[in-house]
Structure formats: structure tokens, C-alpha cells
Design an enzyme around this catalytic site. Structure first.
Site, short mmCIF file in Angstrom:
data_model
loop_
_atom_site.label_atom_id
_atom_site.label_comp_id
_atom_site.label_asym_id
_atom_site.label_seq_id
_atom_site.Cartn_x
_atom_site.Cartn_y
_atom_site.Cartn_z
N GLY A 172 0.99 -4.87 0.99
CA GLY A 172 -0.14 -5.11 0.07
C GLY A 172 -0.21 -5.74 -1.33
O GLY A 172 -0.98 -6.01 -1.98
N ALA B 12 0.89 -1.27 -0.10
CA ALA B 12 0.08 -0.02 -0.14
C ALA B 12 0.79 1.26 0.08
O ALA B 12 1.90 1.40 0.48
CB ALA B 12 -0.96 0.17 1.32
N GLU C 242 -0.12 -9.14 -0.51
CA GLU C 242 -1.73 -9.59 -0.52
C GLU C 242 -2.67 -9.47 -1.69
O GLU C 242 -3.51 -10.38 -1.75
CB GLU C 242 -2.29 -8.21 0.68
CG GLU C 242 -1.72 -8.62 2.12
CD GLU C 242 -2.24 -7.54 2.87
OE1 GLU C 242 -1.72 -6.29 2.42
OE2 GLU C 242 -2.83 -7.61 4.07
N GLU D 37 4.57 -5.14 7.23
CA GLU D 37 4.01 -3.97 7.87
C GLU D 37 4.40 -3.60 9.37
O GLU D 37 4.33 -2.54 9.85
CB GLU D 37 2.40 -4.18 7.92
CG GLU D 37 1.86 -4.28 6.50
CD GLU D 37 1.76 -5.52 5.64
OE1 GLU D 37 2.47 -6.36 5.97
OE2 GLU D 37 1.07 -5.66 4.78
N1 CAA Z 1 4.62 3.33 -0.70
C1 CAA Z 1 5.01 4.30 -1.02
N2 CAA Z 1 6.21 4.50 -1.65
C2 CAA Z 1 7.10 3.38 -1.88
C3 CAA Z 1 6.74 2.02 -1.36
C4 CAA Z 1 5.41 2.28 -0.85
N3 CAA Z 1 4.97 0.89 -0.23
N4 CAA Z 1 7.84 1.51 -1.49
C5 CAA Z 1 8.62 1.85 -2.44
N5 CAA Z 1 8.40 3.23 -2.45
C6 CAA Z 1 8.82 4.52 -3.30
C7 CAA Z 1 9.97 4.96 -2.36
O1 CAA Z 1 9.70 5.80 -1.41
C8 CAA Z 1 10.88 5.49 -3.40
O2 CAA Z 1 10.31 6.67 -3.68
P1 CAA Z 1 11.24 8.14 -3.82
O3 CAA Z 1 12.22 7.79 -5.04
O4 CAA Z 1 10.14 9.15 -4.02
O5 CAA Z 1 12.20 8.14 -2.55
C9 CAA Z 1 10.59 4.31 -4.60
O6 CAA Z 1 9.67 3.75 -4.42
C10 CAA Z 1 11.83 3.68 -4.70
O7 CAA Z 1 12.15 2.82 -3.59
P2 CAA Z 1 13.42 2.72 -2.68
O8 CAA Z 1 14.06 3.90 -2.80
O9 CAA Z 1 13.11 2.46 -1.14
O10 CAA Z 1 13.97 1.31 -3.26
P3 CAA Z 1 15.01 0.24 -2.88
O11 CAA Z 1 15.35 -0.60 -3.86
O12 CAA Z 1 15.88 1.05 -2.05
O13 CAA Z 1 13.91 -0.65 -1.96
C11 CAA Z 1 11.98 -1.86 -1.00
C12 CAA Z 1 12.91 -1.54 -2.20
C13 CAA Z 1 12.61 -2.93 -0.52
C14 CAA Z 1 10.67 -2.39 -1.77
C15 CAA Z 1 11.69 -0.62 -0.12
O14 CAA Z 1 10.82 0.51 -1.34
C16 CAA Z 1 10.63 -0.72 0.73
O15 CAA Z 1 10.94 -1.46 1.76
N6 CAA Z 1 9.20 -0.34 0.50
C17 CAA Z 1 8.26 -0.41 1.35
C18 CAA Z 1 7.89 -2.00 1.46
C19 CAA Z 1 6.48 -1.93 2.69
O16 CAA Z 1 6.97 -1.66 3.73
N7 CAA Z 1 5.08 -2.32 2.12
C20 CAA Z 1 4.25 -2.46 3.18
C21 CAA Z 1 3.30 -1.12 2.83
S1 CAA Z 1 2.19 -1.19 4.03
C22 CAA Z 1 0.92 -2.12 3.57
O17 CAA Z 1 0.91 -2.61 2.36
C23 CAA Z 1 -0.32 -2.38 4.13
C24 CAA Z 1 -1.23 -3.26 3.82
O18 CAA Z 1 -1.37 -4.40 4.51
C25 CAA Z 1 -2.37 -2.77 2.90
#
Ligand code: CAA
Length: 279
Positions: A130, A87, A133, A153
Site C-alpha cells: 500500500g 497497509a 500504491e 502482497e
Molecule cells: N503493517 C504493520 N506493521 C508493520 C508493517 C505493516 N505493513 N510493516 C512493518 N511493520 C512493523 C513491524 O511489525 C515492526 O513492528 P514490531 O516492532 O512491533 O514488531 C516494525 O514495523 C518494524 O518492522 P520490521 O521489524 O519488520 O523492520 P525490518 O527493517 O526488519 O523490515 C520491512 C522492514 C522489509 C519493510 C518489513 O517490515 C516488511 O516486510 N513489512 C511488510 C511489508 C508488506 O508486506 N507490505 C504489504 C502490506 S499488505 C498491503 O499493503 C495491501 C494493499 O495492497 C493495500
């Protein structure tokens, strides 16, 4: 030749275009093979983070394809780097309880995938939170060999909200689901295959074409039987064995009312290919 198709829910006949040519901001749509509709999540800069407008577009595309009589199966995919990284955290970060609760945040996700036709997820790269999911809402998941699955999460101070605690637990067992959801650790395509979360693993560049081939094979079957099979399996995941068996039997009985059953069995006896008409 322009193919004309009847769209259920609409009076009259309209051009094929309803499913094919509608354009969106966050997804791409295509028909890569006969009977197959493909949705590609397309927010590359955000690793396909699932913002609300994307989910609304996905819901629109999926439901339109579900009502298109020329479509027999749907492939849902992302990019080679990310199926979806979850998400949209930036969208959620300032959300209050009142907003989340009053707007039933996340409920629209299941409306996107709660459809009659089979949905095949082709997962390359990250399928986190998400994203994992959403993949699990599909009927079958195929993975590229570099796919990374997880429910991180917990690291954000929340828990999965789109089915992660329920579907992951049912797919890979309580002990593993507890481990991954409580630690936020990720797991590989190979592990996902060994634990039954995904049906098969392919080299990265071969994943989508391979998934489309499976979708085409499904689309060539009778749609009524495919719908009934999907319904029976999904019903079985929510009830005990006895109720599931009875439900299956009733659907099985009902298919004897279809022309496709007569055609499928006649074709077998006459040693020819069945020509299903979905009635
Ligand atoms: N939401 C918003 N933006 C996201 C994102 C997310 N879930 N995941 C990645 N991005 C964005 C980053 O903010 C970044 O944007 P900017 O360049 O503007 O900063 C861009 O995508 C590239 O990401 P990274 O620079 O972080 O890339 P990376 O290769 O270093 O890392 C990753 C990749 C490990 C996937 C890392 O991006 C990450 O950990 N993302 C979040 C994963 C996460 O926590 N997901 C769960 C979300 S909560 C949820 O999903 C709730 C639910 O149950 C419904």
C-alpha cells in the site's frame, strides 16, 4: 501579519489556521514554502504502516488543503527509513470477507488523493504494498536514492488492493509489473527512474527540500491552468488517444475564458513576470 484566506465550501472568511494548525495522531502537517502544504506520514514504530485512522487523517488533511486557496501544491512524504511499508497487516490479519466487502475496505484511500491540486510524493526508504500504491496515487513521484519499491502482497496470500496491479502495470509495463507482483521482489530507486515510475532521484537528505522546490514552482503558476493540466493528463491515462486529445482541446479552449490566460500572454508580450489571480 495574520494571513486571511477564503476556504472554499465555507461561508465567510476564516483564519489561515484550517490547514496549518490542525493536529493529528499519525501524520504531521506543515507549510514549508509559500503555496506548499506538506503531509508527513508519522508512525515511525510501524514504518508508517497505513492503518485506517492514518488514512482518515490523510484524507482530512489533503481535502482541507485542496480547499485552501493559499495552497497550490501538496508534498506527501514519510521518514528516511520508510515512506510506508504498506497497509497495516496487524489491522488486516483477522479481517473477514464480510467486513472487507461491506465496509469497502481500501476505498477511502483513493478519497485521500483524489483531489484537484497536484500531489508530489517524496519517497525515501520502503514504499511497499500500500505504500507503493499510495505513492502511485500521487501525480509525481520523486525518490531518495535508497528508496525500495515493491508489491509484496503475494507473500501474504493476497494481491495489491489499492491500485497496484493497475497503476504499476501502466507505469512500468506489463512484463515488469507481472514479475514484481507475482514474485514479491522489490526494486530500487534507480530502476524506478529508468522505468519511468519516478520523475527524479535525489540523495536521501535532499529529497524533501528538492520536492518542496518543485511544489513551490507549481504553486506559483495559475491554479486554474495547473488544475486543467492535471485533469487532462489523468483523464488521458484512462481513455484512448482520440478521447484524450479531444478532452485536452476542450480544456485548452476553456482556459481562454480565464483572466489568467489574458494576464499570462500579456505578461509575455510586455516582457514581465505574470501575476496570476486564479480566475
Ligand atoms: N503493517 C504493520 N506493521 C508493520 C508493517 C505493516 N505493513 N510493516 C512493518 N511493520 C512493523 C513491524 O511489525 C515492526 O513492528 P514490531 O516492532 O512491533 O514488531 C516494525 O514495523 C518494524 O518492522 P520490521 O521489524 O519488520 O523492520 P525490518 O527493517 O526488519 O523490515 C520491512 C522492514 C522489509 C519493510 C518489513 O517490515 C516488511 O516486510 N513489512 C511488510 C511489508 C508488506 O508486506 N507490505 C504489504 C502490506 S499488505 C498491503 O499493503 C495491501 C494493499 O495492497 C493495500
Amino acid at each position: 501579519m495574520i494571513k486571511i484566506t477564503r476556504i472554499q465550501g465555507f461561508r465567510g472568511v476564516r483564519k489561515f489556521s484550517t490547514t496549518k494548525t490542525r493536529t493529528y495522531d499519525h501524520i504531521l502537517t506543515s507549510t514549508p514554502a509559500e503555496g506548499v502544504f506538506q503531509v508527513t506520514l508519522n508512525r515511525p514504530k510501524a514504518l508508517n504502516a497505513l492503518c485506517t485512522p492514518l488514512i482518515y487523517e490523510l484524507r482530512d488533511a489533503m481535502r482541507t488543503a485542496d480547499c485552501d486557496s493559499s495552497i497550490g501544491a501538496i508534498v506527501m512524504t514519510g521518514s528516511e527509513r520508510a515512506f510506508a511499508a504498506g497497509a497495516d497487516i496487524k489491522e488486516m490479519k483477522d479481517m473477514t470477507f464480510a467486513q472487507a466487502y461491506s465496509q469497502e475496505f481500501i476505498k477511502s484511500w483513493s478519497q485521500a488523493t483524489d483531489i484537484r491540486k497536484p500531489v508530489l510524493a517524496a519517497v525515501n526508504g520502503y514504499a511497499l504494498g500500500g505504500g507503493c500504491e499510495l505513492a502511485m496515487m500521487a501525480d509525481i513521484i520523486y525518490a531518495g536514492e535508497k528508496a525500495v519499491f515493491g508489491q509484496p502482497e503475494i507473500k501474504l496470500g493476497i494481491i495489491p488492493g489499492a491500485g497496484g496491479t493497475q497503476r504499476l502495470m501502466r507505469a512500468i509495463g506489463k512484463a515488469r509489473a507481472m514479475h514484481f507482483i507475482l514474485t514479491g521482489d522489490t526494486f530500487t530507486a534507480e530502476q524506478a527512474l529508468a522505468w519511468g515510475l519516478v520523475a527524479d532521484v535525489y540523495p536521501v537528505s535532499e529529497l524533501v527540500p528538492a520536492t518542496v522546490r518543485v511544489a513551490q514552482k507549481i504553486a506559483a503558476q495559475g491554479k486554474l491552468a495547473v488544475q486543467a493540466a492535471k485533469e487532462a493528463i489523468n483523464y488521458g491515462t484512462t481513455v484512448g488517444l482520440e478521447s484524450g486529445l479531444e478532452y485536452e482541446r476542450r480544456l485548452f479552449h476553456s482556459l481562454f475564458a480565464t483572466s489568467d490566460q489574458k494576464e499570462g500572454m500579456a505578461a509575455f508580450v510586455e516582457k514581465r513576470q505574470a501575476n496570476f489571480e486564479d480566475k
